[in-house]
Scaffold this active site. Structure first.
Site, short mmCIF file in Angstrom:
data_model
loop_
_atom_site.label_atom_id
_atom_site.label_comp_id
_atom_site.label_asym_id
_atom_site.label_seq_id
_atom_site.Cartn_x
_atom_site.Cartn_y
_atom_site.Cartn_z
N LYS A 20 0.88 -1.26 0.09
CA LYS A 20 0.18 0.05 -0.16
C LYS A 20 0.92 1.16 0.11
CE LYS A 20 -4.31 -0.13 0.68
NZ LYS A 20 -5.25 -0.75 -0.41
N THR A 65 -2.86 -5.74 0.54
CA THR A 65 -2.30 -4.28 0.71
C THR A 65 -3.09 -3.66 1.68
OG1 THR A 65 -3.63 -3.40 -1.02
CG2 THR A 65 -1.57 -4.25 -1.69
N HIS A 260 18.66 30.32 -10.02
CA HIS A 260 19.31 31.54 -10.59
C HIS A 260 18.74 32.80 -10.19
CE1 HIS A 260 21.62 28.62 -12.79
NE2 HIS A 260 20.56 28.28 -13.59
O1 LIG Z 1 27.62 26.67 -9.15
C1 LIG Z 1 27.10 26.44 -10.38
N1 LIG Z 1 27.50 25.35 -11.04
C2 LIG Z 1 27.36 25.29 -12.44
O2 LIG Z 1 27.75 24.00 -12.87
C3 LIG Z 1 26.98 26.14 -13.04
N2 LIG Z 1 26.80 26.51 -14.55
C4 LIG Z 1 26.09 27.57 -14.50
O3 LIG Z 1 25.74 28.16 -15.68
N3 LIG Z 1 26.16 28.53 -13.50
C5 LIG Z 1 26.71 27.44 -12.33
N4 LIG Z 1 26.58 27.51 -11.21
#
Ligand SMILES: O=c1[nH]c(=O)c2[nH]c(=O)[nH]c2[nH]1
Length: 311
Positions: A20, A65, A260
């Site tokens: 389960k 189950t 990012h």
């Molecule tokens: O810490 C990072 N690792 C990466 O492999 C990578 N590649 C990237 O474009 N920026 C970063 N920053």
């Protein structure tokens, strides 16, 4: 492996397991007016001799189950303790209760709650809780014969360094547009899993709750320390902290998005931007995964089978 003679082709039953999935169990301990809450999602899967069920429709070995689900609730009556201990209890139960169950896989996610602090109860309310917003804890127990493997972990532990991170020295080709930087934001949602040595699990020396709190603290400390040249290097620093402090842990694995943060160009508005205003992009994101293990351990454990999202 069993074979089944059908008309003219011999068919063999390969790997199989069943049970389960995602049994949501909430246990309130209410012996006193100050209640405790344990909140889990538990998956139970049995392995063993289930040939007859697949080949002949004979369910004589098929522990339903539904029974597995009920066992989770029944065991919760005694409290959970730690997700790892709870899963080990289930593993030992099913493998001892039913001869043909030789092992299995048990998995849990645990959701943390904290008491709501009020103006009259600064130490937190007795029986009103708010979900903790940080990570989700998880655990996997795999039993095969007498060997019990335990993998603990966490998901979605969101962390950010607002400086002391850069990314330079990478190869450049005609598709490279990324500017080198020595001062950027480093942010990620940490998914980490760590595997205990089967010996430490067998001798019962691991306090899984204490170990969890300590590993989480070490991961966070590792993230804070020093200058990050890349997320890859920071992951190593985090793993090193854990493996240095916890000899009972054999390996640590990570899957971490590089979230990012792009500096916004404010010059059209007549403003400068000395690393203060960023656009937090949600996708695409870098995806950095790495496993760190003691050199001395062999990598033949199949305890990781079924754990997705790690390399
Ligand atoms: O810490 C990072 N690792 C990466 O492999 C990578 N590649 C990237 O474009 N920026 C970063 N920053």
């Amino acid at each position: 492996m069993a074979q089944n003679n059908t008309e003219n082709t011999k068919i063999v039953l390969g790997k199989n397991q069943y049970g389960k999935a995602e049994v949501r169990v909430v246990k309130i301990t209410r012996d006193t007016a100050r209640h405790e809450i344990e909140d889990l999602s538990v998956t139970s899967q049995l392995r063993g001799d289930f040939d007859a069920a697949h080949f002949d429709g004979d369910n004589g070995h098929v522990v339903p189950t539904d029974t597995q689900k009920n066992t989770v609730f029944g065991f919760a009556r005694d409290g959970v303790g730690s997700p790892e201990q709870f899963l080990i209890r289930l593993a030992n139960h099913f493998t001892s209760e039913f001869d043909w169950v030789t092992g299995g896989r048990w998995e849990a996610e645990q959701f943390a709650w904290e008491r709501i602090a009020t103006s009259s109860q600064a130490e937190g309310h007795d029986h009103s809780f708010v979900r903790k917003g940080q990570e989700v804890r998880n655990a996997v127990v795999v039993k095969d014969g007498d060997t019990v493997q335990v993998i603990s972990g966490l998901n979605d532990l969101t962390v950010l360094k607002s400086t002391q991170s850069g990314f330079v020295g990478y190869p450049k080709d005609r598709f490279t547009t990324l500017e080198e930087t020595t001062d950027r934001i480093l942010a990620t949602d940490v998914s980490a899993r760590w595997r205990y040595s089967p010996e430490a699990v067998a001798n019962g020396s691991v306090d899984f709750n204490k170990s969890y709190d300590d590993v989480k603290a070490l991961l966070l400390e590792g993230f804070t320390e020093g200058y990050s040249y890349a997320l890859q290097q920071t992951l190593f620093q985090m793993a090193q902290k854990v493996l240095n402090a916890h000899l009972e842990i054999e390996e640590v694995r990570f899957s971490t998005p590089n979230k990012h943060h792009f500096l916004v160009d404010l010059t059209p508005f007549g403003l400068d931007n000395p690393n203060e205003v960023f656009y937090a992009a949600d996708r695409p994101y870098g995806l950095i995964e790495a496993n760190f293990q003691r050199e001395s351990i062999s990598d033949d454990s199949n305890a990781w089978d079924g754990i997705t999202g790690f390399c």
